[in-house]
Design a protein around this motif. Structure first.
Motif, PDB file in Angstrom:
ATOM      1  N   LEU A  38      15.593   3.449   4.555  1.00 33.30           N
ATOM      2  CA  LEU A  38      15.669   4.571   5.487  1.00 33.30           C
ATOM      3  C   LEU A  38      15.858   5.888   4.714  1.00 33.30           C
ATOM      4  O   LEU A  38      15.166   6.871   4.958  1.00 33.30           O
ATOM      5  CB  LEU A  38      16.860   4.332   6.421  1.00 33.30           C
ATOM      6  N   LYS A  41      12.797   7.013   2.981  1.00 35.15           N
ATOM      7  CA  LYS A  41      11.854   7.637   3.908  1.00 35.15           C
ATOM      8  C   LYS A  41      12.259   9.084   4.184  1.00 35.15           C
ATOM      9  O   LYS A  41      11.424   9.989   4.150  1.00 35.15           O
ATOM     10  CB  LYS A  41      11.842   6.825   5.211  1.00 35.15           C
ATOM     11  N   ILE A 160      -8.715   8.805  15.102  1.00 37.89           N
ATOM     12  CA  ILE A 160      -8.649   7.798  16.165  1.00 37.89           C
ATOM     13  C   ILE A 160     -10.055   7.328  16.518  1.00 37.89           C
ATOM     14  O   ILE A 160     -10.302   6.153  16.722  1.00 37.89           O
ATOM     15  CB  ILE A 160      -7.944   8.377  17.403  1.00 37.89           C
ATOM     16  N   THR A 169      -6.390   3.946  16.167  1.00 32.57           N
ATOM     17  CA  THR A 169      -5.017   4.161  16.610  1.00 32.57           C
ATOM     18  C   THR A 169      -4.021   3.318  15.822  1.00 32.57           C
ATOM     19  O   THR A 169      -2.893   3.727  15.597  1.00 32.57           O
ATOM     20  CB  THR A 169      -4.851   3.785  18.092  1.00 32.57           C
ATOM     21  N   ASN A 170      -4.441   2.108  15.474  1.00 26.62           N
ATOM     22  CA  ASN A 170      -3.535   1.220  14.739  1.00 26.62           C
ATOM     23  C   ASN A 170      -3.188   1.752  13.365  1.00 26.62           C
ATOM     24  O   ASN A 170      -2.146   1.435  12.821  1.00 26.62           O
ATOM     25  CB  ASN A 170      -4.182  -0.147  14.546  1.00 26.62           C
ATOM     26  N   THR A 173      -2.192  -0.792   7.885  1.00 27.62           N
ATOM     27  CA  THR A 173      -0.928  -1.493   7.639  1.00 27.62           C
ATOM     28  C   THR A 173      -1.229  -2.827   6.956  1.00 27.62           C
ATOM     29  O   THR A 173      -2.356  -3.047   6.525  1.00 27.62           O
ATOM     30  CB  THR A 173      -0.134  -1.667   8.948  1.00 27.62           C
ATOM     31  N   SER A 174      -0.218  -3.693   6.875  1.00 22.15           N
ATOM     32  CA  SER A 174      -0.346  -4.986   6.182  1.00 22.15           C
ATOM     33  C   SER A 174      -0.695  -4.808   4.708  1.00 22.15           C
ATOM     34  O   SER A 174      -1.680  -5.334   4.215  1.00 22.15           O
ATOM     35  CB  SER A 174      -1.423  -5.870   6.833  1.00 22.15           C
ATOM     36  N   ARG A 184       6.998  -5.555  -1.839  1.00 19.11           N
ATOM     37  CA  ARG A 184       8.290  -5.731  -1.173  1.00 19.11           C
ATOM     38  C   ARG A 184       9.317  -6.468  -2.010  1.00 19.11           C
ATOM     39  O   ARG A 184      10.306  -6.942  -1.487  1.00 19.11           O
ATOM     40  CB  ARG A 184       8.076  -6.454   0.160  1.00 19.11           C
ATOM     41  N   LYS A 189      11.136  -2.109  -4.705  1.00 23.71           N
ATOM     42  CA  LYS A 189      11.788  -1.210  -3.743  1.00 23.71           C
ATOM     43  C   LYS A 189      12.693  -0.223  -4.463  1.00 23.71           C
ATOM     44  O   LYS A 189      12.688   0.970  -4.166  1.00 23.71           O
ATOM     45  CB  LYS A 189      12.611  -2.027  -2.747  1.00 23.71           C
ATOM     46  N   VAL A 262       7.340   2.795   4.116  1.00 23.43           N
ATOM     47  CA  VAL A 262       7.287   2.327   5.502  1.00 23.43           C
ATOM     48  C   VAL A 262       6.220   1.264   5.702  1.00 23.43           C
ATOM     49  O   VAL A 262       6.345   0.400   6.568  1.00 23.43           O
ATOM     50  CB  VAL A 262       7.063   3.524   6.456  1.00 23.43           C
ATOM     51  N   ILE A 264       3.131   1.611   6.751  1.00 27.77           N
ATOM     52  CA  ILE A 264       2.130   1.840   7.785  1.00 27.77           C
ATOM     53  C   ILE A 264       1.850   3.339   7.875  1.00 27.77           C
ATOM     54  O   ILE A 264       2.741   4.161   7.660  1.00 27.77           O
ATOM     55  CB  ILE A 264       2.592   1.327   9.168  1.00 27.77           C
ATOM     56  N   SER A 266      -0.435   5.780  10.694  1.00 30.97           N
ATOM     57  CA  SER A 266      -1.350   5.810  11.828  1.00 30.97           C
ATOM     58  C   SER A 266      -1.511   7.263  12.260  1.00 30.97           C
ATOM     59  O   SER A 266      -0.702   8.111  11.892  1.00 30.97           O
ATOM     60  CB  SER A 266      -0.807   4.952  12.967  1.00 30.97           C
ATOM     61  N   SER A 268      -0.769   8.734  14.785  1.00 32.14           N
ATOM     62  CA  SER A 268       0.360   9.307  15.515  1.00 32.14           C
ATOM     63  C   SER A 268       1.316  10.028  14.568  1.00 32.14           C
ATOM     64  O   SER A 268       2.025  10.941  14.969  1.00 32.14           O
ATOM     65  CB  SER A 268       1.106   8.230  16.303  1.00 32.14           C
ATOM     66  N   MET A 269       1.312   9.622  13.275  1.00 34.61           N
ATOM     67  CA  MET A 269       2.209  10.268  12.309  1.00 34.61           C
ATOM     68  C   MET A 269       1.706  11.643  11.884  1.00 34.61           C
ATOM     69  O   MET A 269       2.405  12.392  11.221  1.00 34.61           O
ATOM     70  CB  MET A 269       2.342   9.398  11.059  1.00 34.61           C
TER      71      MET A 269
END
Lengths: 370, 425
Positions: A38, A41, A160, A169-170, A173-174, A184, A189, A262, A264, A266, A268-269
Motif C-alpha cells: 500500500l 503505491k 476502452i 475496460t478490463n 492484468t495477470s 510476486r 517486492k 498493483v 493492473i 485499466s 478507469s485509472m
C-alpha cells in the motif's frame, strides 16, 4: 543574525528530510506485506504529485489531465509485463478479440529498457505536443484546464474502444514476471519498494533543485505575472511547455511503478476522477511546497484506505467532509498549516523577524490567488 | 474586520489541529495493526482465520460508485445467508464473521481490498465481484496468495481459475440456450446491441458463430460506451434493419435510456422482440416495468421461480430488507455461493483453501433456483436455464426452462461451431 537563523533552519530541514527518507527506506522491516504494498503505491502516487505541484503550485498551470500521463506510463509497463506473462503466445485479450498476430506498436515493449524509456517519453512528448499548441497560442487558465479534461476523455474513450489492442475496460492484468523473476516473490517486492523510494527521493531532490534554481524563480514569476515576465524578455510558453512535459514524464514514471505494485492498469485509472484526485493530493498537502505535495498524497491516500476499511458503507461521506473542511479552512493545505504554526511560534519568540514574516504572507497571498 | 479575520484563523487552526490528531490517530492504528500483524500471526498463519469461535470471510462488492446499485443487493443476500448459517450453529461449530470491504467500482481497488482480506484479515474465503473487470483484477491476487473467491454473476466464460468458484451462469447456461430458444421461435434476423466492454463483445462473438452455424443471420452489431444514454440513432438503425429480435447486452444506466426511447419511438414489445441478459428484477424496478412489459430476458433464477427453497428465500429477504425489495439472479447466486462454501468446508472438515477446493467437486445444494451441483473440473456450477417475460407488475414470468440443470462449459468445448472461440484455452 537572520542568515544564522536561516542556516539553522536549513540544517533542521535537512535532518528532517534525511530522517524521513530513513523511515521510508526501513519500512520493509516494520510493515507487513500488505501495508508495504500500500505504501509503495502511495509513494508512486507521490511522484506524480511532485510533478503536478511543480506545474500547478509553482508555474500556476492547472492540469486536470494528469491521469492520462500516469496511465500512458502505466500502460507502457503493463504492455511489457503482459508480453512477459504471455511468453510466445498472444496476450489473452487479443485472442478473444480476434487478433491473430501482435500489433506492430506492441513489438518495442518486449524489451524492458525500451518499455521504460517509452513509459517516460510518450507522456512527456504528448504533454509537449499539447503544450506546444496551447501555451504558444497563449491559451491559459481555465481554457487550458478544460483542454486537459478533453484529453482525458479522448484517451480513455480510445483505450476502452480499442479492446483488441488495449484490453478495453478490463485493462491489462495477470502479470507474472519481471526480467525473468517472479513478480510476486518477497525479494522482488522489497526490491520494487526500495526502487520506488529511491526514485521518489531522486525526483524530490530534482524538483527541489529546479524550484530553487533560476528556472524555479522564472516559473513562480510566470505564475504571479505572466505578462511581466514576457516584458522582461523571457518566453513563458517555453517554460510552461518544459514544465508540463517534465511533470508528464514524472506522472509516467509514477504510472510504471504503480503497475509494478498493483498488478493492473485499466482506463478507469486514467479517467477524470483519478486526474482530479491527483490535484486534491497537491491541494490538500499545500501547493507550491514540494513537501506538501508529498504529505498530501500520503495523508489523503491513507485517509481513503483507512476510512474505507473502517466504514465501508459511509467512507465516501467522511472523505467528502475532509475535502470540504480542508479547502474551506486550510487554503494553504497541510504545509500551509505547518508554516503558519511555525510562524506563530516565531512571532511569540520575538519581533525581530517581522520583516520576513511579512514577506511570507505576501507569498501566501499570491499562492491563494493562483 | 481584523478581529473577525483572527477568529476565522483561530477556528481554522483548531479544526485542522483536531483533524491532524484524528489523522495521526488512525495512522498510528494502521501502523500498530500492521506492525503487530506479522508478529502475532506468523506462528499460526493458516489457522488465524478460524481462531476462537469465529471464522472470518470477506465480502467484497462495490458499495460506492456506479456499480453500487447492483452490488449492494448481492452483499445483502450474502449477509443474509451468513446470518442464517450463524443462527443454525455456524460452520464446523464456528460463527462466520463477515469482513465487508468496498470495491468502489474501481478495479485496482478490488485488487487492493482482495489482498487486504487475504493477507491482513486472513479471510477463509471471499464472496465478491460483479463486473468481469473486477474479477479479472482480483484473479491474480487470489492466485498469488492462494485465496478463494466466489463470484456470483453471469459472465462471458473463457476462464477457469483454480482459485475462483463461479456460481453465476457461463455462456452455455444463458446466452447459447437463449439464442437456440429464439431460433426455435422462428426468429432468424438478430440485431446485436451491447455496451462496449468484454462481456458484450465476447457474447456477441459467440452469438455470431452460433447464428452462422444454425441458419440465423446477424443484421447489425452495435456497441455504445458504458453509461451512454442517447439511443435515437440506434433505434433508427433498428427500424431500418427490421430484425426479428434485438439481442441486448447493454449494461447499467444505458438500459433505462434505451427502453424509454424505444417506447417513445412507438415500438412496443409486440412489434419487436428484445432479449436482454443484464436486466433482472432489480433493474426492472429501476427502469420501470411499464417500459419493459412484454420484453424477454434470460437468467437462471427469477423471484417467481417455483421451488420451496425460493419461497423461503424471498420471504426471509423481504422480512430482512423490506417488503418492497426484490430478489434477482445474481443475489440468488451470491446466497447459494455462501451455502456451497459451507458445504465444501464441512465435507473437507477444514477451512484450508486447498482442502475446500478438493472437497468441492460434486457437492449438491437445493438452491432457490433448484438443485445446483459444483463441477469439480472447472469450478462452475450446474444451473437450470430459464427464459422469462417481464410482466407489468415488475415480476418475470417463466416461458421456458431447460428442464434439468445444464453442465457448465466455460470454453464451449462441447459445441462444434465454437471451435475457434475456445482456442484461448
Amino acid at each position: 543574525m537572520t542568515s544564522i537563523f536561516a542556516d539553522r533552519r536549513r540544517l533542521w530541514l535537512l535532518l528532517g528530510y534525511i530522517a524521513a527518507a530513513a523511515v521510508l527506506f526501513c519500512a520493509p522491516l516494520y510493515l507487513s506485506d500488505f501495508r508495504l504494498n500500500l505504501l509503495a503505491k502511495f509513494l508512486a502516487f507521490a511522484i506524480a504529485a511532485l510533478g503536478l505541484d511543480l506545474l500547478w503550485g509553482y508555474t500556476g498551470v492547472l492540469s486536470l489531465g494528469h491521469g492520462v500521463f500516469f496511465g500512458l506510463g502505466a500502460y507502457a509497463m503493463g504492455m511489457h509485463l503482459k508480453l512477459q506473462a504471455s511468453g510466445t503466445r498472444l496476450p489473452d485479450f487479443m485472442d478473444w478479440s480476434g487478433l491473430t498476430k501482435l500489433p506492430w506498436f506492441w513489438e518495442p515493449f518486449k524489451v524492458f529498457p525500451v518499455a521504460v524509456a517509452l513509459g517516460i517519453l510518450i507522456p512527456a512528448l504528448l504533454a509537449l505536443f499539447l503544450g506546444f499548441f496551447t501555451f504558444r497560442n497563449r491559451i491559459k487558465g481555465v481554457y487550458f484546464t478544460i483542454l486537459t479534461q478533453a484529453l482525458v476523455i479522448i484517451v480513455t474513450t480510445l483505450f476502452i474502444g480499442q479492446q483488441a489492442y488495449t484490453g478495453g475496460t478490463n485493462g491489462l492484468t495477470s502479470f507474472t514476471k519481471l526480467l525473468g523473476e517472479p513478480l510476486r516473490s518477497d525479494t522482488m517486492k522489497t526490491v520494487l519498494y526500495l526502487a520506488t523510494v529511491a526514485v521518489l527521493v531522486l525526483v524530490f531532490m530534482l524538483c527541489r533543485y529546479i524550484a530553487n534554481s533560476r528556472m524555479g524563480k522564472v516559473l513562480r514569476a510566470i505564475r504571479d505575472g505572466e505578462n511581466r515576465v514576457r516584458f522582461l524578455g523571457y518566453n513563458p510558453a517555453t517554460y510552461q511547455m518544459m514544465t508540463f512535459a517534465f511533470s508528464g514524464a514524472l506522472a509516467g514514471i509514477a504510472g510504471m511503478l504503480f503497475v509494478l505494485h498493483v498488478g493492473i492498469i485499466s482506463p478507469s485509472m486514467m479517467g477524470i476522477v483519478p486526474s482530479i484526485e491527483m490535484i486534491l493530493w497537491v491541494a490538500i498537502g499545500g501547493r507550491g511546497t514540494l513537501i506538501g505535495a508529498l504529505i498530501g498524497t500520503l495523508a489523503l491516500n491513507y485517509a481513503k484506505s483507512g476510512l474505507s476499511e473502517a466504514y465501508p458503507d459511509f467512507w465516501t461521506i467522511g472523505l467528502g467532509v475532509l475535502f470540504i473542511v480542508v479547502t474551506v479552512f486550510l487554503p494553504g493545505g497541510i504545509a500551509g498549516l505547518i508554516r503558519s504554526g511555525a510562524e506563530a511560534v516565531r512571532r511569540i519568540r520575538g519581533r525581530g523577524n517581522m520583516h520576513e514574516s511579512g514577506a511570507h504572507s505576501v507569498l501566501q497571498g499570491s499562492n491563494r490567488s493562483v | 474586520m481584523k478581529r473577525k479575520g483572527n477568529w476565522f484563523k483561530g477556528m481554522g487552526l483548531a479544526v485542522s489541529v483536531s483533524l491532524a490528531l484524528v489523522g495521526c490517530g488512525s495512522n498510528n492504528e494502521n501502523n500498530s495493526a500492521s506492525s503487530s500483524a506479522p508478529a502475532s500471526s506468523a506462528p499460526a498463519s493458516s489457522s488465524a482465520a478460524s481462531e476462537g469461535g469465529t471464522v472470518k470471510v470477506g465480502i467484497l462488492h462495490s458499495l460506492s460508485g456506479t456499480m453500487s446499485i447492483s452490488e449492494v443487493t448481492v452483499k445483502n443476500s450474502e449477509l443474509m445467508a451468513i446470518d442464517e448459517i450463524n443462527a443454525a450453529g455456524g460452520v464446523l461449530g464456528k460463527q462466520i464473521e463477515p469482513v465487508i470491504e468496498d470495491g468502489a467500482s474501481d478495479w485496482p481497488t478490488f485488487a487492493e481490498k482482495a489482498r487486504k482480506l487475504i493477507s491482513e484479515d486472513k479471510a477463509a474465503t471471499v464472496f465478491g465481484g460483479w463486473t468481469s473487470a473486477s474479477r479479472k483484477a482480483m484473479l491474480p491476487v487470489f492466485e498469488e496468495l492462494n485465496g478463494l473467491l466466489w463470484y456470483p454473476v453471469q459472465y462471458e466464460g473463457l476462464e477457469s481459475s483454480p482459485n475462483i468458484f463461479y456460481t453465476g451462469a457461463t455462456t452455455n447456461q444463458q446466452i447459447v440456450p437463449s439464442v437456440d430458444y429464439l431460433l426455435e421461435q422462428g426468429k432468424k434476423k438478430f440485431f446485436l446491441l451491447g455496451s462496449d466492454y468484454v462481456f458484450p463483445r465476447t457474447a456477441n462473438k459467440i452469438i455470431k458463430a452460433q447464428l452462422a452455424a444454425k441458419g440465423g443471420e446477424t443484421v447489425a452489431e452495435e456497441y455504445t460506451p458504458l453509461g451512454h444514454t442517447d439511443y435515437t440513432t440506434i433505434i433508427a438503425k433498428i427500424k431500418e434493419a427490421k430484425p426479428d429480435v434485438v439481442y441486448n447486452t447493454l449494461n447499467g444506466d444505458s438500459n433505462v435510456a434505451f427502453f424509454k426511447q424505444l417506447k417513445d419511438a412507438g415500438i412496443a414489445a409486440a412489434d419487436l422482440t428484445t432479449l436482454s441478459v443484464s436486466i433482472a428484477e432489480e433493474e426492472v424496478k429501476g427502469i420501470g416495468a411499464d417500459f419493459l412489459a412484454g420484453h424477454l430476458v434470460a437468467w437462471n433464477y427469477y423471484q417467481t421461480t417455483d421451488t420451496p427453497e425460493n419461497k423461503t428465500f424471498v420471504e426471509s429477504f423481504k422480512a430482512k430488507y423490506g417488503a418492497d425489495s426484490v430478489t434477482s439472479d445474481p443475489m440468488e447466486a451470491g446466497y447459494t455461493a455462501v451455502y456451497l462454501w459451507k458445504a465444501a468446508v464441512e465435507k473437507a472438515g477444514s477451512f484450508d483453501v486447498d482442502a475446500v477446493k478438493a472437497a468441492a467437486g460434486g457437492i449438491e445444494f437445493n438452491a432457490p433456483e433448484g438443485k445446483v451441483t459444483i463441477d469439480g473440473e472447472n469450478q462452475h456450477i450446474y444451473k437450470t436455464v430459464r427464459i422469462g417475460e417481464i410482466q407489468s407488475d415488475g415480476m418475470i414470468k417463466e416461458l421456458w426452462n431447460s428442464g434439468s440443470p445444464v453442465k457448465p462449459d466455460p470454453y464451449l468445448k462441447g459445441y462444434d461451431w465454437a471451435g475457434d472461440l475456445s482456442s484461448g484455452s
